[in-house]
Write an enzyme that holds these catalytic residues in place. Sequence first.
Site, mmCIF file in Angstrom:
data_model
loop_
_atom_site.group_PDB
_atom_site.id
_atom_site.type_symbol
_atom_site.label_atom_id
_atom_site.label_comp_id
_atom_site.label_asym_id
_atom_site.label_seq_id
_atom_site.Cartn_x
_atom_site.Cartn_y
_atom_site.Cartn_z
ATOM 1 N N GLU A 146 7.458 -16.549 -9.092
ATOM 2 C CA GLU A 146 6.775 -15.274 -8.888
ATOM 3 C C GLU A 146 6.429 -14.555 -10.171
ATOM 4 O O GLU A 146 5.433 -13.832 -10.208
ATOM 5 C CB GLU A 146 7.534 -14.365 -7.904
ATOM 6 N N LYS A 175 12.298 -16.939 -8.445
ATOM 7 C CA LYS A 175 12.110 -16.015 -9.582
ATOM 8 C C LYS A 175 11.107 -16.600 -10.565
ATOM 9 O O LYS A 175 10.225 -15.909 -11.056
ATOM 10 C CB LYS A 175 13.426 -15.767 -10.320
ATOM 11 N N GLY A 229 -0.996 -0.734 6.302
ATOM 12 C CA GLY A 229 -0.724 -1.514 7.511
ATOM 13 C C GLY A 229 -1.901 -2.411 7.829
ATOM 14 O O GLY A 229 -2.757 -2.674 6.972
ATOM 15 N N LYS A 237 6.074 -4.881 -3.750
ATOM 16 C CA LYS A 237 7.528 -4.800 -3.610
ATOM 17 C C LYS A 237 7.973 -4.666 -2.162
ATOM 18 O O LYS A 237 8.932 -5.267 -1.740
ATOM 19 C CB LYS A 237 8.031 -3.621 -4.438
ATOM 20 N N TRP A 261 -2.606 -2.853 -1.649
ATOM 21 C CA TRP A 261 -2.293 -4.285 -1.687
ATOM 22 C C TRP A 261 -3.195 -4.885 -0.621
ATOM 23 O O TRP A 261 -2.997 -4.661 0.573
ATOM 24 C CB TRP A 261 -0.811 -4.513 -1.367
ATOM 25 N N CYS A 263 0.848 -1.185 0.000
ATOM 26 C CA CYS A 263 0.000 0.000 0.000
ATOM 27 C C CYS A 263 0.890 1.245 0.000
ATOM 28 O O CYS A 263 1.861 1.317 0.734
ATOM 29 C CB CYS A 263 -0.943 0.086 1.188
ATOM 30 N N GLU A 306 16.701 -19.320 -5.185
ATOM 31 C CA GLU A 306 16.398 -18.039 -5.816
ATOM 32 C C GLU A 306 15.880 -18.246 -7.245
ATOM 33 O O GLU A 306 14.934 -17.589 -7.676
ATOM 34 C CB GLU A 306 17.664 -17.153 -5.801
#
Length: 604
Positions: free
Chosen positions: A483, A480, A99, A599, A74, A2, A476
């Site tokens: 996602e 990747k 939040g 992010k 979000w 957010c 990783e």
Amino acid sequence: MCGIIGIVGSRDVTERLVDGLKRLEYRGYDSSGVAVLDKGKLIRQRAEGKIKGLEAKLKTDHVDGQTGIAHTRWATHGVPNETNAHPHFSGRVGVVHNGIIENFLDIRTELKHRDFRTETDTEVVSHLVDEALGKGLDPKDAFSESLKKLKGAYAFGVIIDDHPDHIYCARSGSPLALGVGDGEMYLGSDAMALAQLTSKLIYLEEGDWAILTPNSYEIYDLDDNKVEREITVLTGGPAMAEKGNYRHFMLKEMYEQPETIGRTLSNYIDEYRLAANVPAELNFEEFDRIIIIACGTACYAGMVAKYWFEQAAGLAVDVDIASEFRYRKPVLSPKSLFIAVSQSGETADTLAALRYCKEAGVKTAALVNVMTSTMAREADIALPINAGPEIGVASTKAFTSQLTALAALALAAGTSRGVISNEAQKRMANALIKTPRHVKQALRLDKQIEAMAFDFSKSKSAFYLGRGSQVPIAFEGALKLKEISYIHAEGYAAGELKHGPIALIEDGTPVIVLAPFDRLFEKTISNLQEVASRGAHIILITDEEGASHAASMADNMIVLPTCDHFVAPIITTIAVQLLAYHTAVHLGTDVDQPRNLAKSVTVE
Ligand code: F6R
């Protein structure tokens, strides 16, 4: 997670609010909205989906005023639709929030006589303030009284209908900055949102709340004492990262890596002495243990660092994901060094772990990309990676810069603790200095990997295997792929597969094997054969020497430049990033803003 922005001034604000939202869109993008005060009336426009939806609505049905707040969401509580999009209105009050209000159900019960229209936790805030105004409290008291009833994490902006030139705001657990303008004041989730409006920022501290008017700001602490907070002057102007000629931010950020790694190195390696160069407060002789805490990709960087610190410095390292660490009873000693690794420097769980260790008297360091972030400000030692703004939601250049900085720290630890020889120190420093060149060479495999990704993109599931410091790169690579392409993938330590997951291998299952020609090469190749003999389709990621030994065992091969094994995880990363990227592009997903992700994860 957010993004919020607010402006109180003397000219219309909507266009600038929406511009600020676009800079914050990386924090969440499932709905957005803007609310303004127009001649003492609250009006708003909201839309489901990305900010371009809001822009389209504003074109046909424009709202404007000189005081306004805006939000990109979000979703945590309530599905991402227009009703649940912020700003929320209750009576005379409009609110935007980042939040989670943990006690929102209790407050809803307490306010059951009021008309709740959304499924969100946030709506209790506008109701609380409106209820307090209704009891005759003035706006300042209504706001501060309402804050006292809230539990959880928040950053708010509140506007009130008959107070057109005021914004009330507060932070606890979620970041919030004030911007000081000329005849205008601003609030925003981060510097990125405010940089085009002003260079003068004030970062609110935990529990702070504030009242903004066009020409003034007042800040109060948790106990309602009026306080002064330092003004930080941003340098470098309103840098809004642009995609340039690249199709996606992620592609651009991958291609920036030779340069970003070079920038990280210039901070941590002295090229003339061929030695690590770290802040004087970081005396590794003082410590007997390192605790590295992070989330997601940043945690995988920490896992690679464990191999490096143990090998180069003989230092015990615990690596843990922050959401677990903070709720365990971790055994801490005063001789531990805590390192938070975080691109944003705002991740809620990592920040909580940092605070926990600080309170326990452990020395804390924060390895971050955003030096104005809460972690950078709160840690005893702030360690920059200097990768520049990372906009693609999937982390790429920040990860390789985290690895680079951690490698240099391990080298510094090895040197100061007398574990590595002078010769080894120079060899490792040299290996790091050559990394940008090797990364550049690895990026030249782009077209080959793009072609390979075409068949790979038809897979339903994939496995990534590695040994030693390649294990976290296997994690990783799998992350990747998951996602951004939404293909199911798992990373495993190659030796672990036969303890269960090998049951999933069938004819054609893609297995990506990360095997530079190091001391574990032969062991990894044995594991490769175990899956190949069960029908797996092998994509071998290796170096020139590895290719000359194992070419016949792979269905596809990505041959990376030969480099010192110390830095090999950084080079292998480039191949798994490109593979995930091109697979996602073949599948037509939204690479820079994948579904469900944000992010900066500022809620736990
Ligand atoms: C994955 C990714 C995330 C982040 C994680 C931590 O591509 O980007 O897993 O690494 O959310 O974020 P920071 O580093 O900001 O603490």
